[in-house]
Design a protein around this motif. Structure first.
Motif, PDB file in Angstrom:
ATOM      1  N   PRO A  38       0.815  -1.218   0.000  1.00  0.00           N
ATOM      2  CA  PRO A  38       0.000   0.000   0.000  1.00  0.00           C
ATOM      3  C   PRO A  38       0.851   1.272   0.000  1.00  0.00           C
ATOM      4  O   PRO A  38       1.976   1.274   0.490  1.00  0.00           O
ATOM      5  CB  PRO A  38      -0.785  -0.110   1.302  1.00  0.00           C
ATOM      6  N   ILE A  39       0.276   2.315  -0.563  1.00  0.00           N
ATOM      7  CA  ILE A  39       0.872   3.647  -0.462  1.00  0.00           C
ATOM      8  C   ILE A  39       0.173   4.306   0.712  1.00  0.00           C
ATOM      9  O   ILE A  39      -1.034   4.549   0.675  1.00  0.00           O
ATOM     10  CB  ILE A  39       0.658   4.452  -1.760  1.00  0.00           C
ATOM     11  N   ASP A  40       0.902   4.571   1.779  1.00  0.00           N
ATOM     12  CA  ASP A  40       0.296   5.016   3.030  1.00  0.00           C
ATOM     13  C   ASP A  40       0.469   6.515   3.220  1.00  0.00           C
ATOM     14  O   ASP A  40       1.568   7.004   3.390  1.00  0.00           O
ATOM     15  CB  ASP A  40       0.933   4.260   4.192  1.00  0.00           C
ATOM     16  N   LYS A  41      -0.677   7.229   3.181  1.00  0.00           N
ATOM     17  CA  LYS A  41      -0.659   8.673   3.399  1.00  0.00           C
ATOM     18  C   LYS A  41      -1.540   9.069   4.572  1.00  0.00           C
ATOM     19  O   LYS A  41      -1.764  10.238   4.810  1.00  0.00           O
ATOM     20  CB  LYS A  41      -1.124   9.392   2.135  1.00  0.00           C
ATOM     21  N   ASP A  42      -2.061   8.082   5.293  1.00  0.00           N
ATOM     22  CA  ASP A  42      -2.984   8.355   6.396  1.00  0.00           C
ATOM     23  C   ASP A  42      -2.232   8.664   7.687  1.00  0.00           C
ATOM     24  O   ASP A  42      -1.087   8.275   7.871  1.00  0.00           O
ATOM     25  CB  ASP A  42      -3.893   7.157   6.642  1.00  0.00           C
ATOM     26  N   GLY A  53     -15.796   8.878   7.732  1.00  0.00           N
ATOM     27  CA  GLY A  53     -14.909   8.540   6.614  1.00  0.00           C
ATOM     28  C   GLY A  53     -13.558   8.026   7.069  1.00  0.00           C
ATOM     29  O   GLY A  53     -12.567   8.151   6.360  1.00  0.00           O
ATOM     30  N   ILE A  54     -13.535   7.422   8.256  1.00  0.00           N
ATOM     31  CA  ILE A  54     -12.292   6.916   8.838  1.00  0.00           C
ATOM     32  C   ILE A  54     -12.256   5.401   8.661  1.00  0.00           C
ATOM     33  O   ILE A  54     -13.278   4.729   8.803  1.00  0.00           O
ATOM     34  CB  ILE A  54     -12.199   7.308  10.328  1.00  0.00           C
ATOM     35  N   ASP A  75     -10.425  14.742  16.721  1.00  0.00           N
ATOM     36  CA  ASP A  75     -11.297  15.265  17.781  1.00  0.00           C
ATOM     37  C   ASP A  75     -12.760  14.887  17.532  1.00  0.00           C
ATOM     38  O   ASP A  75     -13.490  14.557  18.474  1.00  0.00           O
ATOM     39  CB  ASP A  75     -11.169  16.788  17.892  1.00  0.00           C
ATOM     40  N   LYS A  76     -13.187  14.891  16.273  1.00  0.00           N
ATOM     41  CA  LYS A  76     -14.557  14.491  15.934  1.00  0.00           C
ATOM     42  C   LYS A  76     -14.773  13.019  16.265  1.00  0.00           C
ATOM     43  O   LYS A  76     -15.842  12.636  16.740  1.00  0.00           O
ATOM     44  CB  LYS A  76     -14.846  14.742  14.458  1.00  0.00           C
ATOM     45  N   LEU A  77     -13.741  12.210  16.036  1.00  0.00           N
ATOM     46  CA  LEU A  77     -13.842  10.790  16.357  1.00  0.00           C
ATOM     47  C   LEU A  77     -14.001  10.590  17.856  1.00  0.00           C
ATOM     48  O   LEU A  77     -14.871   9.839  18.305  1.00  0.00           O
ATOM     49  CB  LEU A  77     -12.598  10.034  15.849  1.00  0.00           C
ATOM     50  N   THR A  78     -13.203  11.278  18.637  1.00  0.00           N
ATOM     51  CA  THR A  78     -13.292  11.176  20.096  1.00  0.00           C
ATOM     52  C   THR A  78     -14.697  11.555  20.566  1.00  0.00           C
ATOM     53  O   THR A  78     -15.320  10.836  21.356  1.00  0.00           O
ATOM     54  CB  THR A  78     -12.237  12.073  20.766  1.00  0.00           C
ATOM     55  N   ASN A 127      -7.810  12.788   7.032  1.00  0.00           N
ATOM     56  CA  ASN A 127      -7.804  14.154   7.531  1.00  0.00           C
ATOM     57  C   ASN A 127      -7.516  14.123   9.032  1.00  0.00           C
ATOM     58  O   ASN A 127      -8.398  13.773   9.827  1.00  0.00           O
ATOM     59  CB  ASN A 127      -9.157  14.816   7.254  1.00  0.00           C
ATOM     60  N   PRO A 128      -6.298  14.502   9.455  1.00  0.00           N
ATOM     61  CA  PRO A 128      -5.938  14.450  10.880  1.00  0.00           C
ATOM     62  C   PRO A 128      -6.848  15.287  11.780  1.00  0.00           C
ATOM     63  O   PRO A 128      -6.946  15.034  12.966  1.00  0.00           O
ATOM     64  CB  PRO A 128      -4.505  14.996  10.918  1.00  0.00           C
ATOM     65  N   GLU A 129      -7.540  16.267  11.196  1.00  0.00           N
ATOM     66  CA  GLU A 129      -8.447  17.112  11.974  1.00  0.00           C
ATOM     67  C   GLU A 129      -9.684  16.338  12.450  1.00  0.00           C
ATOM     68  O   GLU A 129     -10.418  16.811  13.307  1.00  0.00           O
ATOM     69  CB  GLU A 129      -8.851  18.344  11.159  1.00  0.00           C
ATOM     70  N   HIS A 130      -9.909  15.134  11.910  1.00  0.00           N
ATOM     71  CA  HIS A 130     -11.056  14.329  12.326  1.00  0.00           C
ATOM     72  C   HIS A 130     -10.823  13.606  13.650  1.00  0.00           C
ATOM     73  O   HIS A 130     -11.745  12.985  14.178  1.00  0.00           O
ATOM     74  CB  HIS A 130     -11.421  13.308  11.243  1.00  0.00           C
TER      75      HIS A 130
END
Length: 166
Positions: free
Chosen positions: A79-83, A110-111, A146-149, A141-144
């Motif tokens: 895989p090409i990992d950009k996450d 979308g995680i 806090d939304k995940l928590t 999107n690393p900004e997600h």
């Protein structure tokens, strides 16, 4: 070299992992990644193997000949990992539907769930049935984070969530 994701299951018995490892080694394969579990008398494995193209079919035949083994496989590629990768541990009172609730909250953002291990246990001080999930996610999107928590805490007041250092 070709990469394959192989899943195996069989009645658990002593020496089964050694038999699988021997087959992979004998056919020039490289065992890259795996999860091996014993659950209710059944051995289950998911393995990422790298195998020379000419040795794949003979390896597959050898694995299929192991007593009582059922097997599936899929060809993969690196895989090409950009996450951004995050790990969590969640504990809540056990109840039906928790895995669905957790996976629904994560998916709605979308995680991607990359790894999840769950188990039932009893609280040592009270004997209350607890559900524990340890999981890793990949966020585009690393900004997600806090939304995940927030979404996971919204499952219920009994949820204890810890972000685990990777």
């Amino acid at each position: 070299m070709l990469r394959y994701l192989v899943t195996l299951q069989a009645s658990d018995r002593e020496g089964l992992v050694e038999q699988i490892a021997h087959a992979v080694s004998r056919h020039g394969g490289n065992w890259l990644d795996s999860e091996l579990r014993h659950i209710d008398g059944i051995f289950a494995a998911i393995m990422l193997l790298e195998v020379p193209a000419a040795h794949w079919e003979p390896l597959l035949e050898t694995l299929e000949c192991l007593e009582g083994v059922s097997l599936t496989f899929a060809k993969t590629s690196a895989p090409i990992d950009k996450d951004t990768h995050l790990s969590y541990s969640l504990v809540a009172y056990d109840r039906p539907g928790l895995v669905h609730e957790i996976s629904n909250k994560i998916s709605a953002l979308g995680i991607n769930i990359e790894h999840m291990s769950t188990r039932y246990e009893s609280a040592s001080h009270s004997g209350i049935a607890l559900f524990r999930a340890d999981f890793n996610v990949g966020l585009k999107n690393p900004e997600h984070a806090d939304k995940l928590t927030d979404a996971l805490y919204a499952i219920g007041n009994d949820v204890v969530l810890d972000k685990v250092p990777s």
